[in-house]
Structures are given as C-alpha cells and as structure tokens.
Scaffold this motif. Structure first.
Motif, short mmCIF file in Angstrom:
data_model
loop_
_atom_site.label_atom_id
_atom_site.label_comp_id
_atom_site.label_asym_id
_atom_site.label_seq_id
_atom_site.Cartn_x
_atom_site.Cartn_y
_atom_site.Cartn_z
N ALA A 154 0.79 -1.23 0.00
CA ALA A 154 0.00 0.00 0.00
C ALA A 154 0.82 1.27 0.00
O ALA A 154 0.34 2.32 -0.36
CB ALA A 154 -0.93 0.00 1.22
N LYS A 155 2.08 1.20 0.43
CA LYS A 155 2.85 2.43 0.58
C LYS A 155 4.17 2.36 -0.18
O LYS A 155 5.07 1.62 0.20
CB LYS A 155 3.14 2.70 2.06
N GLY A 156 4.26 3.08 -1.19
CA GLY A 156 5.55 3.33 -1.84
C GLY A 156 6.12 2.21 -2.67
O GLY A 156 7.28 2.26 -3.06
N VAL A 157 5.33 1.16 -2.95
CA VAL A 157 5.86 0.06 -3.73
C VAL A 157 6.34 0.52 -5.09
O VAL A 157 7.39 0.13 -5.56
CB VAL A 157 4.78 -1.04 -3.89
N HIS A 158 5.52 1.38 -5.72
CA HIS A 158 5.86 1.77 -7.08
C HIS A 158 7.16 2.54 -7.14
O HIS A 158 7.89 2.45 -8.11
CB HIS A 158 4.73 2.58 -7.70
N ARG A 159 7.51 3.26 -6.07
CA ARG A 159 8.78 3.98 -6.09
C ARG A 159 9.95 3.01 -6.04
O ARG A 159 10.95 3.16 -6.74
CB ARG A 159 8.83 4.96 -4.91
N HIS A 190 14.04 -1.15 -11.21
CA HIS A 190 13.85 -1.74 -12.54
C HIS A 190 13.46 -0.76 -13.62
O HIS A 190 13.25 -1.16 -14.75
CB HIS A 190 12.76 -2.83 -12.46
N GLY A 191 13.28 0.52 -13.25
CA GLY A 191 12.69 1.49 -14.16
C GLY A 191 13.17 1.45 -15.57
O GLY A 191 12.43 1.16 -16.50
N SER A 243 -4.42 4.99 -15.73
CA SER A 243 -3.89 6.34 -15.95
C SER A 243 -2.49 6.45 -15.37
O SER A 243 -1.56 6.94 -16.03
CB SER A 243 -4.80 7.38 -15.29
N ARG A 244 -2.32 6.00 -14.15
CA ARG A 244 -1.01 6.13 -13.50
C ARG A 244 0.01 5.14 -14.05
O ARG A 244 1.19 5.45 -14.17
CB ARG A 244 -1.17 5.97 -11.98
N ALA A 245 -0.45 3.93 -14.42
CA ALA A 245 0.48 2.96 -15.01
C ALA A 245 1.00 3.43 -16.36
O ALA A 245 2.19 3.29 -16.67
CB ALA A 245 -0.22 1.61 -15.14
N THR A 246 0.12 4.00 -17.19
CA THR A 246 0.55 4.46 -18.51
C THR A 246 1.27 5.80 -18.42
O THR A 246 2.14 6.10 -19.26
CB THR A 246 -0.66 4.58 -19.46
N ALA A 247 0.93 6.61 -17.43
CA ALA A 247 1.64 7.89 -17.25
C ALA A 247 3.12 7.66 -17.01
O ALA A 247 3.96 8.47 -17.44
CB ALA A 247 1.03 8.66 -16.08
N GLU A 248 3.46 6.56 -16.36
CA GLU A 248 4.87 6.26 -16.11
C GLU A 248 5.65 6.02 -17.39
O GLU A 248 6.85 6.26 -17.47
CB GLU A 248 4.98 5.05 -15.18
N LEU A 286 -1.45 -6.89 -20.17
CA LEU A 286 -0.71 -5.95 -19.31
C LEU A 286 0.79 -6.01 -19.54
O LEU A 286 1.54 -5.24 -18.94
CB LEU A 286 -1.00 -6.24 -17.83
N GLN A 287 1.26 -6.87 -20.40
CA GLN A 287 2.70 -7.02 -20.62
C GLN A 287 3.33 -5.78 -21.21
O GLN A 287 4.55 -5.60 -21.13
CB GLN A 287 2.98 -8.23 -21.52
N CYS A 288 2.54 -4.92 -21.80
CA CYS A 288 3.08 -3.69 -22.40
C CYS A 288 3.38 -2.62 -21.36
O CYS A 288 3.95 -1.58 -21.71
CB CYS A 288 2.11 -3.14 -23.44
N LEU A 289 2.98 -2.84 -20.11
CA LEU A 289 3.20 -1.83 -19.07
C LEU A 289 4.48 -2.11 -18.31
O LEU A 289 4.85 -3.27 -18.09
CB LEU A 289 2.03 -1.85 -18.07
N PRO A 290 5.17 -1.05 -17.84
CA PRO A 290 6.33 -1.27 -16.97
C PRO A 290 5.85 -1.76 -15.60
O PRO A 290 4.73 -1.50 -15.19
CB PRO A 290 6.95 0.13 -16.86
N GLN A 291 6.71 -2.46 -14.91
CA GLN A 291 6.36 -2.93 -13.57
C GLN A 291 6.19 -1.74 -12.63
O GLN A 291 7.01 -0.83 -12.60
CB GLN A 291 7.45 -3.87 -13.03
N SER A 292 5.10 -1.77 -11.86
CA SER A 292 4.84 -0.73 -10.88
C SER A 292 3.74 -1.24 -9.97
O SER A 292 3.11 -2.27 -10.24
CB SER A 292 4.39 0.58 -11.56
#
Length: 425
Positions: free
Chosen positions: A38-43, A49-50, A156-161, A401-407
């Motif tokens: 819930a907190k900060g995983v995507h960061r 891996h970005g 929105s947030r997954a593709t914004a990345e 979903l394979q076209c999205l970066p991991q987040s």
C-alpha cells in the motif's frame, strides 16, 4: 473445445499475491522484496527496474497484436467466437493462495484519487432538480467498490509512467467521474427493467420514487455525463464512451429477444456480455491510456485488458448466480435462469443434458422444475466449464498488461484479475 495453457510463473508475496508479468526480462523482478503493497511500492520498483523494464515493455509493444474494435461481433477476443486463438500465458493455479485479495488493498495506491472522486460525484450531477439530485444521492450513497473509476486511475497512473507524466491530468479525473456516472445511470435503468427492489442493501430509486422518476433520473445522468464528455474535447474518447451507451441498449435488447431460447450459442452470450458489462470497462481503460498520450498500441492493449477483465467478471457473476445462497446474492439463487436469461453455465449444461432444454422451454411452469434445472446445471459440468471460460479470459487480461512497466499500479491491475477469480475459488 477451449484450449488453455497454464504457464508457471513466480508469484511474489506481498499484501496481495503479485503476478509476474511474463515478459522475457522478468528474471530481475522475480522475488523482488516488497514489504508494503500500500505504501511506496511503485517507487521501489521504479528505482530497481525502471529503465530496464521500460525498454523491455517497449520492445514487447511490437509483439502485442492489436485487433480491430469497431465491429461488435468480433469484440470477444478479436474472433467471431470468444475462444482464444493461441496460448494465453499467465495465471498459475498450482499455488494455493493463503489469504483472499482485498479490493481495499488493491485500490490503496489510488485511494486519494478515489476520495477526490467521491467528493465530486454528487456535485457533478448538478442540483437543478431536487428530485433528480435526491435520486442520484440515493444510489451514490449506497456505496459500491468504485471498480470502474479505480481502473481508470490505475491505468492512468500505469501508462503515465511510460511517458514520464508525474501527475494525472484533469481529463483523467473527469473521465473517471463520467464513467461512474454512466455506470450509475445504467444501474438505475437495470433496476427498473429487472423490477429490483434493493440495490446494495438499500431501496432502489424506482422503489422510492416510482418508475417514471427512476427512468428520468437515469436519462438525466446519461445526458449529464455526455455533456461533460463533450467538454473533454477529445474526439477519440467521445466516440469511445458514446458507443458504450449504445452498447447498453443493444445488450438489453439482445437479452430480451433471447429469453428461454435454448438455441443461444456461446458466441451470442459473449457478445451480449460485452455489451452489458465489458464495453464500459474496456472504454474506461482505453480512455485512461489515451489521456496519458501513450502509443496507440498500448492504448489498444488497455482496451483488450478491460474487455477481457469485463467478460471474466460477467462469467464469474453468472457462476455465482448458481453457487451462492440467496442471502449472499441478495436475490433468489438461479434468478437469471428463472427469468429465461441463459448464461454460460446453462449454455454448457444444455450441451450435455437434453432434459434441461425441456425444463427451460416449459418456462418452469411445473412446481420444482426450476430447482431441477439448477441441479442439472450443477451436476453435468456447466459450472466447471464456465469457470474455465472465466479463467481463460483472465489469462488474456494478464497478457494484455505485458506492455506496461512494472509498478504498484500494474500489480494492482493484475490483482484485479485474480480477485475476480477468487470469487469462485
């Protein structure tokens, strides 16, 4: 005969079980130590891996085969019938999950976005007419998971990345509000058509205010959402969402014209399910990607994700109509069958047991005939085959979903697919 391929993928344990993306460069992600979903995983994921994952997913975009979306009859998997045309790698069902997925946890990464949406929903409806406003408050106040706007925010947030967008645009947020308004309007009309007295534990709008007000309230919300949609000034999204409203009506007409029709085929059922359920979800996820200004191949994959997730949800709902108690459903078990609406479990069961056709065509005129029909659906494999269909659609959704970066946002989108399947596990 449906073919399904289950590929072994590593599941990472977090607050929910995470699904590996299936990408060729996934080895660096397997086993990534995530302590708090819930907190900060995507960061953390982006730091680790970005750059590598972004380049990997961009290479994969070329492999994502995008199917036309303009012809409704080919919506269900890009082929006339909704059976996959090749292997769909993804959900490894060999692992037993120790705890069910919580929707609250899944949506935690967009909790602030949903909070803002909830504050805006009633004001966006408008206060010109007190009766219409009261009707809107009745159904908005009844709660619900807000799944569709949550999917808008997650995509929105997954593709914004992908494009380096730091914050959601006002178009992203307005789209989520429009989607929930359209969904709510459809519920008001559905309750009128189904003559339902309760919705989420509360009296329905037509029960409180009468059918006339309920129909007008639904119409008003459709019109209000269309006005806000036009003000987004994006022709592609306007066409996309406008089609959804047409699809709702088409789905209801298809259903009404095929009641107690034992010749209905799986293809027809899937098309109707697309119209009634998957169309709005697919438009939600694609619209979100469009407003992120990602490549069109990515936005089309988000459309396919929403479509397959929506179809899987509908099949699961139709299974639950037979497997849950009346108390769990909030309506009598087998109520769709009683009304003559033949869903996936029934269609599969009809292939195995001729007696079921006799019972359905009699419209259950004899005492006990409905219970007998429900028993046949349960005993001759209809539930199991429908479960396989739901899992097949879920596999395809994960593949999209394979076209999205991991987040954390992609992980939540994957989690939504698994949450749906857990409802019938």
């Amino acid at each position: 005969m449906m073919s399904m391929t289950w590929h072994n993928l590593e599941f990472v344990r977090t607050g929910l079980d995470l699904v590996s993306c299936g990408c060729s460069s996934n080895s660096s992600f397997d086993g990534f130590p995530v302590r708090n979903y819930a907190k900060g995983v995507h960061r953390s994921v982006r730091r680790a891996h970005g750059a590598r994952k972004l380049s990997c997913c961009r290479r994969d975009i070329g492999r994502c085969r995008v199917l036309p979306t303009k012809t409704p009859e080919t919506l269900v998997n890009g082929s006339p019938i909704g059976i996959s045309q090749g292997p769909a790698p993804v959900l490894d069902k060999k692992e037993e999950f120790r705890s069910p997925i919580s929707v609250t946890n899944l949506f935690q990464v967009v909790a602030d976005d949903l909070l803002t949406l909830n504050k805006n929903l009633q004001s966006i409806v408008g206060a010109e007419n007190p009766v219409l406003m009261s009707a809107a408050e009745q159904i908005f106040g009844a709660g619900g998971k807000r799944m569709r706007p949550a999917l808008v925010f997650l995509v929105s947030r997954a593709t914004a990345e992908i494009v380096g967008l730091k914050e959601l645009t006002k178009e992203h947020r307005r789209l989520a509000e429009i989607i929930e308004m359209i969904h709510t309007a459809s519920l008001i009309h559905d309750d009128v058509l189904d003559e339902s007295d309760m919705r989420r534990g509360k009296e329905t709008v037509h029960q409180l205010y009468g059918t006339r007000v309920a129909v007008l309230a639904g119409d008003f919300m459709f019109a209000q959402s269309s006005w806000y949609l036009a003000n987004l000034e994006n022709l592609e999204v306007i066409k996309l969402i406008s089609q959804v409203i047409k699809d709702f009506a088409s789905g209801e007409i298809k259903q009404a014209s095929s009641l107690f029709d034992c010749d209905v085929e799986l293809e027809e059922y899937l098309i109707k399910s697309y119209y009634k359920t998957a169309s709005l979800i697919a438009a939600s996820t694609k619209g979100a990607a469009i407003f992120s200004s990602v490549d069109s191949s990515v936005s089309e994959q988000m459309y396919q994700y929403g479509k397959n997730l929506g179809l899987s949800f509908q099949v699961v709902d139709d299974i639950l109509d037979f497997t849950q108690s009346a108390e769990q459903l909030g309506k009598p078990a087998g109520s769709d069958l009683a009304k003559g609406n033949l869903t996936a479990p029934v269609i599969f069961a009809l292939e195995e047991e001729p007696k079921l056709k006799e019972l359905i065509e009699s419209e259950f005129c004899e005492t006990g005939s409905l219970d007998e029909a429900i028993g046949i659906v349960k005993s001759c494999g209809g539930i199991e085959r429908a479960r396989d269909l739901a899992k097949e659609k879920a596999d395809l959704a994960i593949q999209n979903l394979q076209c999205l970066p991991q987040s954390a946002f992609r992980l939540a989108l994957e989690g939504m697919v698994r949450y749906n399947l857990e409802r019938i596990d």
